[in-house]
Design a protein around this motif. Structure first.
Motif, short mmCIF file in Angstrom:
data_model
loop_
_atom_site.label_atom_id
_atom_site.label_comp_id
_atom_site.label_asym_id
_atom_site.label_seq_id
_atom_site.Cartn_x
_atom_site.Cartn_y
_atom_site.Cartn_z
N ARG A 172 -3.43 2.80 7.95
CA ARG A 172 -3.07 3.49 6.71
C ARG A 172 -3.24 5.00 6.83
N GLY A 232 -7.18 -1.68 9.65
CA GLY A 232 -6.44 -1.47 8.42
C GLY A 232 -6.54 -0.03 7.96
N ASP A 233 -7.74 0.51 7.98
CA ASP A 233 -7.96 1.90 7.56
C ASP A 233 -7.28 2.88 8.51
N SER A 282 0.83 -1.19 0.00
CA SER A 282 0.00 0.00 0.00
C SER A 282 0.87 1.24 0.00
N ASP A 332 -2.17 -14.88 4.94
CA ASP A 332 -2.16 -14.14 6.20
C ASP A 332 -0.98 -14.56 7.06
N VAL A 378 0.57 -2.05 4.54
CA VAL A 378 -0.40 -2.72 5.40
C VAL A 378 -1.00 -3.94 4.71
N HIS A 379 -0.93 -5.09 5.38
CA HIS A 379 -1.70 -6.26 4.98
C HIS A 379 -2.88 -6.35 5.93
N GLN A 380 -4.07 -6.18 5.40
CA GLN A 380 -5.31 -6.23 6.18
C GLN A 380 -5.92 -7.62 6.02
N THR A 394 -10.98 -4.57 9.24
CA THR A 394 -11.08 -3.51 8.25
C THR A 394 -10.90 -2.14 8.89
N ALA A 438 -2.75 -5.79 10.00
CA ALA A 438 -3.90 -5.35 10.81
C ALA A 438 -5.02 -6.36 10.60
N THR A 439 -5.67 -6.76 11.66
CA THR A 439 -6.66 -7.83 11.54
C THR A 439 -7.96 -7.37 10.90
#
Length: 326
Positions: free
Chosen positions: A55, A51-52, A34, A83, A64-66, A48, A45-46
């Motif tokens: 970021r 993750g937002d 990202s 994951d 970030v891997h969500q 949603t 980040a586990t």
């Protein structure tokens, strides 16, 4: 300061997932990015929401891997091989905590590596609504923006610790995002203040909005699934009791959630004369381009839907609409 991952009870990951993850780790995997910054901090980040938030704070300083995708139920999730691989490479793992993403403990254990693990629910300033002293925990802490304000500081500190060279960018991002969350909170509070208190009666798919109701002065009348997890099943007696309560309290709207099948909520609406036309984002953000594709837009959209439902469509949260567009 990062907090340790809570080792909540969790199913062991399926053998097929672990075997596939081992193949990926051997060189068959793909990576997501990202950020165009080659020195970006790798973060897992586990949820949603997280993750937002990560970021928004980190910008180009983070990659970030969500784990959870939009409209995915976090209460019953089987991690994917990717994951595990992404977690093996991460410098920071951010979990939601309070049992919502209990499965992440197994992912971290099986991934190896040595990420800093931050439980974003640790140290939240707002007491849990309805806590009964017997172990009842509401994991939906983000529905009170004051808890998100606390999480912003914790995430900022974890990212800076992971790479002090990016401190300036991370701190700027955190300060800017904090200001946006505070503005959203004020907008939502103003919207509900315009609705008579007696009309603010909330019935949702499951008991996910205790924090939201506590923050903005709403009356939680009931839930289709009378539990803080969607894995529970309502009994016939539960549903009959809810129907009677909705009629007695003259509830105008039942609010389905985006990640839950709305069939039962709509059936209850037909029995009671309430509407079930106003959907909420409870456990998850919406997909890109939806009204709830960021944390801030999610809460503004929820406020607008609730105001419409509470007032029989006579009012809208105009402030929420304009704020979401910014």
């Amino acid at each position: 300061m990062t907090a340790p991952l809570r080792r909540l009870p969790a199913r062991a990951l399926p053998a097929a997932v672990l075997a596939t993850a081992a193949l990926i780790a051997a060189g068959c995997g793909s990576s997501s990015s990202s950020s165009s910054n080659p020195d970006a901090i790798k973060v897992v980040a586990t949820t949603t929401q997280l993750g937002d938030i990560v970021r928004s704070i980190g910008g180009d300083a983070v990659d970030v891997h969500q784990i959870l995708r939009p409209n995915t139920d976090p209460h019953d999730y089987e991690p994917r091989p990717r994951d595990i691989q992404e977690t093996a490479d991460a410098k920071v793992v951010v979990t939601s905590g309070d049992g919502l993403d209990h499965w992440m403990g197994e992912v971290v254990d099986n991934a190896g590596g040595s990420p800093a693990v931050l439980d974003a629910s640790d140290g939240q300033p707002v007491s849990r609504p309805g806590e009964d002293g017997e172990g009842s925990v509401d994991p939906h802490w983000w529905h009170d923006p004051r808890n998100v304000e606390h999480a912003i500081g914790a995430i900022r500190d974890a990212l800076v610790k992971a790479d002090p060279n990016q401190r300036a960018a991370i701190e700027r991002g955190a300060a800017a995002y904090l200001a946006k969350v505070k503005a959203m909170d004020a907008t939502v509070a103003k919207c509900f203040a315009a609705v008579p208190e007696a009309q603010r009666k909330l019935v949702t798919d499951h008991d996910a909005f205790g924090y939201f109701a506590q923050r903005y002065g709403l009356d939680v009348v009931g839930a289709v699934i009378p539990s803080q997890t969607t894995q529970a099943q309502p009994s016939a007696g539960d549903l009959a009791k809810l129907v009677a309560t909705i009629k007695r309290e003259d509830v105008k709207a039942i609010f389905p959630e985006s990640s839950i099948n709305s069939k039962l909520a709509k059936a209850i609406a037909r029995q009671t004369g309430a509407t079930a036309d106003h959907q909420l984002y409870g456990d998850t953000l919406g997909p890109d381009g939806s009204a709830g594709d960021t944390y801030i837009k999610m809460e503004l959209a929820n406020a607008d839907q609730m105001v419409q439902g509470f007032t029989g469509g006579q009012q809208r949260c105009a402030g929420a609409q304009s704020a979401a567009a910014r």
